[in-house]
Each structure stands twice: as structure tokens, then as C-alpha cells.
Design an enzyme around this catalytic site. Structure first.
Site, PDB file in Angstrom:
ATOM      1  N   CYS A  91     -15.171  55.307 -20.255  1.00 18.16           N
ATOM      2  CA  CYS A  91     -16.164  54.856 -21.224  1.00 18.16           C
ATOM      3  C   CYS A  91     -17.561  54.828 -20.577  1.00 18.16           C
ATOM      4  O   CYS A  91     -18.136  55.875 -20.322  1.00 18.16           O
ATOM      5  CB  CYS A  91     -15.766  53.515 -21.816  1.00 18.16           C
ATOM      6  SG  CYS A  91     -16.643  53.114 -23.362  1.00 18.16           S
ATOM      7  N   HIS A 196     -10.025  53.899 -22.999  1.00 18.29           N
ATOM      8  CA  HIS A 196      -9.709  52.847 -22.025  1.00 18.29           C
ATOM      9  C   HIS A 196      -8.205  52.781 -21.748  1.00 18.29           C
ATOM     10  O   HIS A 196      -7.503  51.951 -22.336  1.00 18.29           O
ATOM     11  CB  HIS A 196     -10.163  51.488 -22.558  1.00 18.29           C
ATOM     12  CG  HIS A 196     -11.634  51.299 -22.652  1.00 18.29           C
ATOM     13  ND1 HIS A 196     -12.386  50.767 -21.633  1.00 18.29           N
ATOM     14  CD2 HIS A 196     -12.498  51.573 -23.664  1.00 18.29           C
ATOM     15  CE1 HIS A 196     -13.652  50.706 -21.996  1.00 18.29           C
ATOM     16  NE2 HIS A 196     -13.745  51.191 -23.232  1.00 18.29           N
ATOM     17  N   GLU A 198      -6.822  51.415 -19.341  1.00 19.63           N
ATOM     18  CA  GLU A 198      -6.524  50.118 -18.725  1.00 19.63           C
ATOM     19  C   GLU A 198      -6.215  49.034 -19.756  1.00 19.63           C
ATOM     20  O   GLU A 198      -5.692  47.969 -19.395  1.00 19.63           O
ATOM     21  CB  GLU A 198      -7.683  49.679 -17.817  1.00 19.63           C
ATOM     22  CG  GLU A 198      -8.905  49.123 -18.508  1.00 19.63           C
ATOM     23  CD  GLU A 198      -9.836  50.185 -19.091  1.00 19.63           C
ATOM     24  OE1 GLU A 198     -10.933  49.818 -19.544  1.00 19.63           O
ATOM     25  OE2 GLU A 198      -9.470  51.387 -19.088  1.00 19.63           O
TER      26      GLU A 198
END
Length: 238
Positions: A91, A196, A198
Site C-alpha cells: 500500500c 494488505h 498482513e
């Protein structure tokens, strides 16, 4: 042979630092013969300990300002563009690693560079317009289904600005009624994603990236061995 221990840093100025480190720990179990150390990076000294680096999401303009104030900006550029160490930006991290950015705030956007692309910041609107999409990421291999990409005020790659073929498009997304957008790219040791990973429980992208880190560092070690055996120093070789 890969190095016996690898230190991976996560730039800890903003964003999902803890989440990245948690998934990196889980993904490292795919490489049981290697000892991984994961380090939050806030200083040039901490960066100098790293073999590879993750630049997480956040607000790219703020991240650039804070990095400059901490004396990190030029070391980051050297890490990416001179030492060519493996780096992954998610990002805002993708924005930071681009050579050019559109829709920046007044005064422009200071960038680390490393990816010969122009990114468009906040392509999909505000935070309330965040969305999740199934992505077919062929580099992850077949058999486990699509990857659930989380997009939050996400950028996209607007254009590859150098036509020499070094930039590889690894992933795209298409929202209904819109054109397809590039959301994952790689150039050498530099990898960037709009989404993302994560923020999911899926370790596949982290495991894939760690595999690329191991491969890059293995080649580096092999090159140093060849230099030593030839009787030349690394400085002499270059």
C-alpha cells in the site's frame, strides 16, 4: 547455500508493523533450515542490520516526512537502489518504492524509488470505500485458490514508465464497471502490492517473499565466495 541466519526488518514508522511481523514469523516455518530474525526499524543503525525490509501501509507523505526527520530517507534509498537488497512495500510502501506518484498532496511526494512505475494514490477512494477482492496471483502457484486481497485507500500502478521489461506485473484487480488495475509488481529485488496481506490469516504471500529473500541472499553469498576464491576483494571486483 543460503546464509544460516537472515534478519528481516519492518519499517516501523506507521501501519501494520506488528501484523507483518506476526505473519513473517508464521511464514518462516516454511524454511526450517534457516534462522530468521525480525526487527522493527526506526533508525539507520537498525536498518544497517537488515538483509531485507518490509515497508508497510500507512500514509506515504507522513512516512516520508518522518523518515527524513529520523535520518532514514537516504539510508533507505541506498538500501534499495545501491545495495539492491530485497524490499517489499504494501500500500503506502508501494507508493514509497515507486519512481513517480500521481495525486500527491500539495508540495509533492518524496519517494525512495526502485520500481520503474508511476502509482496513483488512493485510487479506490476513502477508507469507508475499502473492499476485499479475490485475486488470482499466479506466482503463488495453483491448488490453494484465490488470495483475498484487502484494499484500504489503496494505490494502483498507473503506468510502467520504463519499457525495458524489468518490471513484471504479478497481480491485477477489476471492480465491476471499471478497468483492470495493476496491484502487484516486481522489479529485481523490489516487490510492491497495493493490498494488505498482513491483514489476513493467509501467509502465502509472506512465505513466497521470504523464499525470494533466501534466493537473493544465496546468490549474493555465492558471488562473494567466487570473489574470495579468485583472490580479488569485492571492491576490486566491482
Amino acid at each position: 547455500m543460503p546464509p544460516p541466519a537472515i534478519t528481516v526488518g519492518v519499517l516501523a514508522l506507521q501501519g501494520g508493523v506488528v501484523e507483518h511481523i506476526a505473519l513473517l514469523h508464521r511464514a518462516s516455518s516454511s524454511y526450517p533450515s534457516i534462522t530468521f530474525h525480525f526487527l522493527e526499524v526506526r533508525t539507520p543503525e537498525q536498518l544497517s542490520l537488515c538483509d531485507a525490509l518490509v515497508i508497510p501501509g500507512g500514509e506515504s507523505t507522513t512516512m516520508a516526512i518522518v523518515a527524513r526527520r529520523l535520518g532514514l530517507f537516504e539510508p533507505l534509498r541506498e538500501f534499495v537502489k545501491i545495495n539492491h537488497k530485497p524490499v517489499w512495500g504494501t500500500c503506502a510502501g508501494l507508493v514509497m518504492l515507486a519512481e513517480e506518484a500521481s495525486a500527491t498532496k500539495q508540495g509533492g511526494q518524496e519517494l525512495i524509488g526502485g520500481l520503474d512505475v508511476r502509482v496513483l494514490r488512493n485510487k479506490f477512494g476513502t477508507q469507508v470505500q475499502s473492499f476485499v477482492a479475490d485475486l488470482n496471483l499466479e506466482f503463488l502457484g495453483d491448488g490453494e485458490g484465490p488470495f483475498r486481497g484487502v484494499f484500504i485507500r489503496a494505490p494502483v500502478v498507473e503506468e510502467v514508465i520504463n519499457g525495458d521489461g524489468k518490471v513484471r506485473v504479478l497481480g491485477t484487480v477489476k471492480k465491476p464497471g471499471e478497468e483492470e488495475d495493476i496491484v502487484a509488481v516486481r522489479q529485481g529485488n523490489v516487490f510492491g502490492t497495493s493490498f494488505h496481506p498482513e491483514l489476513t490469516g493467509d501467509v502465502r504471500v509472506h512465505a513466497w517473499w521470504l523464499g525470494n529473500v533466501v534466493e537473493a541472499l544465496s546468490q549474493s553469498v555465492k558471488g562473494e565466495d567466487l570473489v574470495i576464491r579468485s583472490g580479488k576483494s569485492v571492491t576490486e571486483q566491482t
